[in-house]
Motif scaffolding. Structure first.
Motif, PDB file in Angstrom:
ATOM      1  N   ILE A  73      -5.026   3.670  16.994  1.00 58.37           N
ATOM      2  CA  ILE A  73      -4.788   3.625  15.552  1.00 58.37           C
ATOM      3  C   ILE A  73      -4.241   2.242  15.223  1.00 58.37           C
ATOM      4  O   ILE A  73      -3.347   1.742  15.917  1.00 58.37           O
ATOM      5  CB  ILE A  73      -3.792   4.712  15.104  1.00 58.37           C
ATOM      6  CG1 ILE A  73      -4.397   6.110  15.300  1.00 58.37           C
ATOM      7  CG2 ILE A  73      -3.385   4.519  13.643  1.00 58.37           C
ATOM      8  CD1 ILE A  73      -3.422   7.254  15.062  1.00 58.37           C
ATOM      9  N   ALA A  74      -4.784   1.614  14.197  1.00 56.28           N
ATOM     10  CA  ALA A  74      -4.308   0.298  13.767  1.00 56.28           C
ATOM     11  C   ALA A  74      -4.237   0.282  12.244  1.00 56.28           C
ATOM     12  O   ALA A  74      -4.980   1.011  11.575  1.00 56.28           O
ATOM     13  CB  ALA A  74      -5.232  -0.807  14.259  1.00 56.28           C
ATOM     14  N   TRP A  75      -3.357  -0.541  11.704  1.00 58.53           N
ATOM     15  CA  TRP A  75      -3.240  -0.592  10.246  1.00 58.53           C
ATOM     16  C   TRP A  75      -2.765  -1.957   9.772  1.00 58.53           C
ATOM     17  O   TRP A  75      -2.206  -2.750  10.532  1.00 58.53           O
ATOM     18  CB  TRP A  75      -2.297   0.487   9.730  1.00 58.53           C
ATOM     19  CG  TRP A  75      -0.858   0.350  10.151  1.00 58.53           C
ATOM     20  CD1 TRP A  75       0.133  -0.350   9.530  1.00 58.53           C
ATOM     21  CD2 TRP A  75      -0.248   0.960  11.309  1.00 58.53           C
ATOM     22  NE1 TRP A  75       1.322  -0.228  10.214  1.00 58.53           N
ATOM     23  CE2 TRP A  75       1.113   0.575  11.308  1.00 58.53           C
ATOM     24  CE3 TRP A  75      -0.723   1.788  12.323  1.00 58.53           C
ATOM     25  CZ2 TRP A  75       1.992   0.993  12.297  1.00 58.53           C
ATOM     26  CZ3 TRP A  75       0.162   2.195  13.306  1.00 58.53           C
ATOM     27  CH2 TRP A  75       1.503   1.807  13.280  1.00 58.53           C
ATOM     28  N   SER A  76      -3.026  -2.200   8.493  1.00 57.15           N
ATOM     29  CA  SER A  76      -2.537  -3.391   7.795  1.00 57.15           C
ATOM     30  C   SER A  76      -1.851  -2.915   6.534  1.00 57.15           C
ATOM     31  O   SER A  76      -2.493  -2.369   5.629  1.00 57.15           O
ATOM     32  CB  SER A  76      -3.701  -4.328   7.460  1.00 57.15           C
ATOM     33  OG  SER A  76      -3.232  -5.493   6.825  1.00 57.15           O
ATOM     34  N   ALA A  77      -0.520  -3.081   6.493  1.00 53.85           N
ATOM     35  CA  ALA A  77       0.278  -2.603   5.359  1.00 53.85           C
ATOM     36  C   ALA A  77       0.520  -3.747   4.389  1.00 53.85           C
ATOM     37  O   ALA A  77       0.878  -4.853   4.808  1.00 53.85           O
ATOM     38  CB  ALA A  77       1.601  -2.030   5.847  1.00 53.85           C
ATOM     39  N   PRO A  78       0.336  -3.518   3.093  1.00 49.09           N
ATOM     40  CA  PRO A  78       0.595  -4.584   2.121  1.00 49.09           C
ATOM     41  C   PRO A  78       2.083  -4.872   2.012  1.00 49.09           C
ATOM     42  O   PRO A  78       2.926  -4.029   2.344  1.00 49.09           O
ATOM     43  CB  PRO A  78       0.049  -3.998   0.818  1.00 49.09           C
ATOM     44  CG  PRO A  78       0.185  -2.520   0.985  1.00 49.09           C
ATOM     45  CD  PRO A  78      -0.070  -2.254   2.439  1.00 49.09           C
ATOM     46  N   ALA A  79       2.412  -6.053   1.550  1.00 46.61           N
ATOM     47  CA  ALA A  79       3.812  -6.390   1.307  1.00 46.61           C
ATOM     48  C   ALA A  79       4.401  -5.414   0.291  1.00 46.61           C
ATOM     49  O   ALA A  79       3.752  -5.055  -0.691  1.00 46.61           O
ATOM     50  CB  ALA A  79       3.921  -7.822   0.792  1.00 46.61           C
ATOM     51  N   GLY A  80       5.619  -4.961   0.558  1.00 45.66           N
ATOM     52  CA  GLY A  80       6.276  -4.033  -0.354  1.00 45.66           C
ATOM     53  C   GLY A  80       5.873  -2.590  -0.189  1.00 45.66           C
ATOM     54  O   GLY A  80       6.247  -1.740  -1.007  1.00 45.66           O
ATOM     55  N   GLY A 255      -5.391 -10.421   3.505  1.00 49.27           N
ATOM     56  CA  GLY A 255      -4.098  -9.978   2.998  1.00 49.27           C
ATOM     57  C   GLY A 255      -4.255  -8.887   1.963  1.00 49.27           C
ATOM     58  O   GLY A 255      -4.757  -9.146   0.869  1.00 49.27           O
ATOM     59  N   PRO A 256      -3.855  -7.630   2.289  1.00 44.99           N
ATOM     60  CA  PRO A 256      -3.917  -6.554   1.297  1.00 44.99           C
ATOM     61  C   PRO A 256      -3.057  -6.902   0.073  1.00 44.99           C
ATOM     62  O   PRO A 256      -1.950  -7.412   0.206  1.00 44.99           O
ATOM     63  CB  PRO A 256      -3.335  -5.340   2.047  1.00 44.99           C
ATOM     64  CG  PRO A 256      -3.413  -5.700   3.495  1.00 44.99           C
ATOM     65  CD  PRO A 256      -3.280  -7.184   3.566  1.00 44.99           C
ATOM     66  N   GLU A 257      -3.599  -6.655  -1.099  1.00 38.60           N
ATOM     67  CA  GLU A 257      -2.864  -6.957  -2.317  1.00 38.60           C
ATOM     68  C   GLU A 257      -1.648  -6.041  -2.449  1.00 38.60           C
ATOM     69  O   GLU A 257      -1.655  -4.895  -1.996  1.00 38.60           O
ATOM     70  CB  GLU A 257      -3.769  -6.782  -3.530  1.00 38.60           C
ATOM     71  CG  GLU A 257      -4.956  -7.736  -3.566  1.00 38.60           C
ATOM     72  CD  GLU A 257      -5.817  -7.513  -4.783  1.00 38.60           C
ATOM     73  OE1 GLU A 257      -5.462  -6.639  -5.615  1.00 38.60           O
ATOM     74  OE2 GLU A 257      -6.846  -8.202  -4.903  1.00 38.60           O
ATOM     75  N   ALA A 258      -0.589  -6.558  -3.088  1.00 43.25           N
ATOM     76  CA  ALA A 258       0.588  -5.734  -3.357  1.00 43.25           C
ATOM     77  C   ALA A 258       0.166  -4.520  -4.180  1.00 43.25           C
ATOM     78  O   ALA A 258      -0.608  -4.639  -5.129  1.00 43.25           O
ATOM     79  CB  ALA A 258       1.637  -6.545  -4.111  1.00 43.25           C
ATOM     80  N   PRO A 261      -3.297   0.414  -1.003  1.00 44.45           N
ATOM     81  CA  PRO A 261      -2.957   1.387   0.036  1.00 44.45           C
ATOM     82  C   PRO A 261      -2.849   0.715   1.393  1.00 44.45           C
ATOM     83  O   PRO A 261      -3.293  -0.424   1.585  1.00 44.45           O
ATOM     84  CB  PRO A 261      -4.146   2.362   0.002  1.00 44.45           C
ATOM     85  CG  PRO A 261      -5.275   1.567  -0.569  1.00 44.45           C
ATOM     86  CD  PRO A 261      -4.659   0.603  -1.539  1.00 44.45           C
ATOM     87  N   ILE A 262      -2.246   1.422   2.339  1.00 43.29           N
ATOM     88  CA  ILE A 262      -2.223   0.955   3.725  1.00 43.29           C
ATOM     89  C   ILE A 262      -3.605   1.179   4.311  1.00 43.29           C
ATOM     90  O   ILE A 262      -4.101   2.300   4.350  1.00 43.29           O
ATOM     91  CB  ILE A 262      -1.157   1.715   4.538  1.00 43.29           C
ATOM     92  CG1 ILE A 262       0.238   1.452   3.980  1.00 43.29           C
ATOM     93  CG2 ILE A 262      -1.220   1.314   6.013  1.00 43.29           C
ATOM     94  CD1 ILE A 262       1.313   2.356   4.548  1.00 43.29           C
ATOM     95  N   ALA A 263      -4.251   0.100   4.744  1.00 45.28           N
ATOM     96  CA  ALA A 263      -5.580   0.189   5.359  1.00 45.28           C
ATOM     97  C   ALA A 263      -5.402   0.553   6.827  1.00 45.28           C
ATOM     98  O   ALA A 263      -4.704  -0.154   7.560  1.00 45.28           O
ATOM     99  CB  ALA A 263      -6.313  -1.133   5.217  1.00 45.28           C
ATOM    100  N   LEU A 264      -6.021   1.641   7.273  1.00 45.39           N
ATOM    101  CA  LEU A 264      -5.783   2.159   8.621  1.00 45.39           C
ATOM    102  C   LEU A 264      -7.092   2.600   9.259  1.00 45.39           C
ATOM    103  O   LEU A 264      -7.952   3.188   8.595  1.00 45.39           O
ATOM    104  CB  LEU A 264      -4.793   3.318   8.555  1.00 45.39           C
ATOM    105  CG  LEU A 264      -4.337   3.963   9.874  1.00 45.39           C
ATOM    106  CD1 LEU A 264      -2.876   4.430   9.766  1.00 45.39           C
ATOM    107  CD2 LEU A 264      -5.221   5.156  10.250  1.00 45.39           C
TER     108      LEU A 264
END
Length: 435
Positions: A73-80, A255-258, A261-264
């Motif tokens: 499982i991997a994810w990219s969480a946006p700032a905030g 870079g996910p926008e503020a 959602p968390i991309a996973l």
């Protein structure tokens, strides 16, 4: 959208298909697929988390990944990101049908060393005949560690000559899995465990357990009049693992926008045998990670349930293109084709989890990415298989849509797809992850 015209793949599509081939070559087993995925993630700046350690808010921020056996499982969480942030998830599976090494695998007859195997999943058994096979997987050692191993092509299951089965072309080939599928390893005697140990750089005496499967040794290849096809083993379902992996890396790179959602991504093992394992979609792996992530972001059970209700899953698994030699085996109207983009998979019996809401979300992602899409539904007389989609939807209650890249020769030791399709699936996955 209008399907793409039949032509040679674009340079970008060709590069993606060739990279998929490299990914398959590096991933002869589910454990290798996870190791190669982790390597690519780390190269892109992702950091590993361990399930055995506490997770603080900083641990789940940014770009992370977790490994459990043959799953990742991997994810990219946006700032905030906080306890109100939902997930956009793309899921797939790392395993493929195969012949799996049995305990006490040494066999022999007629002056030939063989290895004992059993059937894993639902392979087209005849496709494993008369091709050189590798062994690949993991070894468990006496000191509690594990080691990955992959051999060159050292095995072969020879078919009985037509002179000894004169009716085979009239009556069809009938294979007894116990008698007819035990591969030949060597002339005389040979210890397969010694060979595996040597390849892994460990002592055979230290091996106390193993999860080893066979895989076709032939390299992936582009072919066709304009190299518009890709032939390879394990396209079901490494096409989806590769697509979601590269899509997530792409999303993380921009870079996910503020407020996004968390991309996973989740790549589960054991889908081909029902998903009921600690690393399969029927097990707790994805839920464990989501629960811990949400708690680290300051949420509780009630807020997690609220966020799950607003989240969505794209279950990506290869599906059937209409076969030109067997037109009657498909729905007479809905006939997905190679090269026409990913397909929505729909089934009234919920063998796929797709519903109208999920369809709308996937269509929006495809439109955003400029990707053509199509639809799959089974012939009523041909019950379809299933995916991790219904299992994930049942466990977590998230809206789930099943999609996939079209294949011919599914569950063969060597499958085929259009070389344009891996890029299209990757682009659709990336657009979906962005929300």
């Amino acid at each position: 959208m209008t399907p793409l015209s039949a032509a040679a793949p674009s340079p970008r599509a060709r590069t993606t298909a060739e990279d998929l081939g490299d990914f398959v070559t590096a991933s002869p087993s589910s454990f290798h697929a996870v190791a190669e995925s982790a390597r690519r993630l780390e190269r892109a700046g992702f950091t590993a988390l361990e399930e055995t350690t506490p997770w603080a808010p900083a641990d789940v921020a940014g770009n992370r990944y977790v490994v459990r056996d043959g799953s990742l499982i991997a994810w990219s969480a946006p700032a905030g990101a906080d306890a109100t942030t939902g997930w956009r998830i793309v899921g797939s599976h790392t395993d493929s049908p195969a012949l799996k090494l049995k305990p006490n695998p040494e066999l022999g007859a007629e002056g030939l060393a063989q290895v004992g195997v059993e059937i894993y999943g639902g392979p087209l058994l005849n496709s494993w005949l008369d091709r050189e096979l590798r062994l690949a997987g993991r070894l468990a050692l006496a000191d509690g560690t594990t080691a990955l191993v992959a051999t060159p092509g050292i095995l072969r299951v020879p078919q009985l000559a037509v002179h000894l089965d004169r009716a085979v072309n009239q009556d069809g080939l009938r294979l007894d899995p116990q008698r007819h599928l035990q591969p030949i390893l060597a002339l005389g005697e040979s210890d397969v465990m010694e060979l595996l140990a040597s390849e892994a750089g460990v002592r055979a005496a230290d091996i106390v357990g193993f999860d080893i499967v066979t895989v076709d040794s032939q390299a992936p290849a582009l072919f066709g009049a304009h190299e518009e096809f890709l032939a390879s083993g394990r396209l079901d379902n490494l096409t989806s693992v590769h697509a979601e992996l590269e899509a997530l890396i792409s999303v993380a790179g921009t870079g996910p926008e503020a407020g996004a959602p968390i991309a996973l991504m989740v790549a589960n093992d054991h889908e081909e045998v029902g998903s009921s394992s600690r690393s399969g979609a029927g097990g707790p792996f994805l839920e464990d990670v989501l629960v811990r992530m949400h708690a680290a972001l300051g949420g509780d059970e009630a807020s997690r349930r609220q966020v799950l209700a607003s989240s969505m899953v794209l279950s990506a698994d290869a599906g059937h293109a209409a076969h030109p030699n067997y037109p009657e085996r498909h729905d007479p109207v809905t006939r997905p084709r190679l090269g026409d983009g990913p397909m929505l998979k729909i089934n009234a019996q919920q063998r796929y989890a797709t519903d109208a809401v999920g369809i709308a979300a996937f269509v929006a992602a495809c439109e955003s990415a400029g990707v053509p899409y199509q639809t799959f539904v089974s012939n009523n007389a041909m019950p379809c298989g299933s995916t991790i989609g219904p299992i994930t939807a049942t466990r977590l209650g998230m809206t789930t849509v099943d999609v996939g890249l079209t294949l011919l020769s599914m569950h063969s030791a060597r499958e085929m797809c259009a070389s344009a399709d891996p890029l299209l699936l990757q682009q659709a996955c990336a657009a979906f992850l962005r929300g």
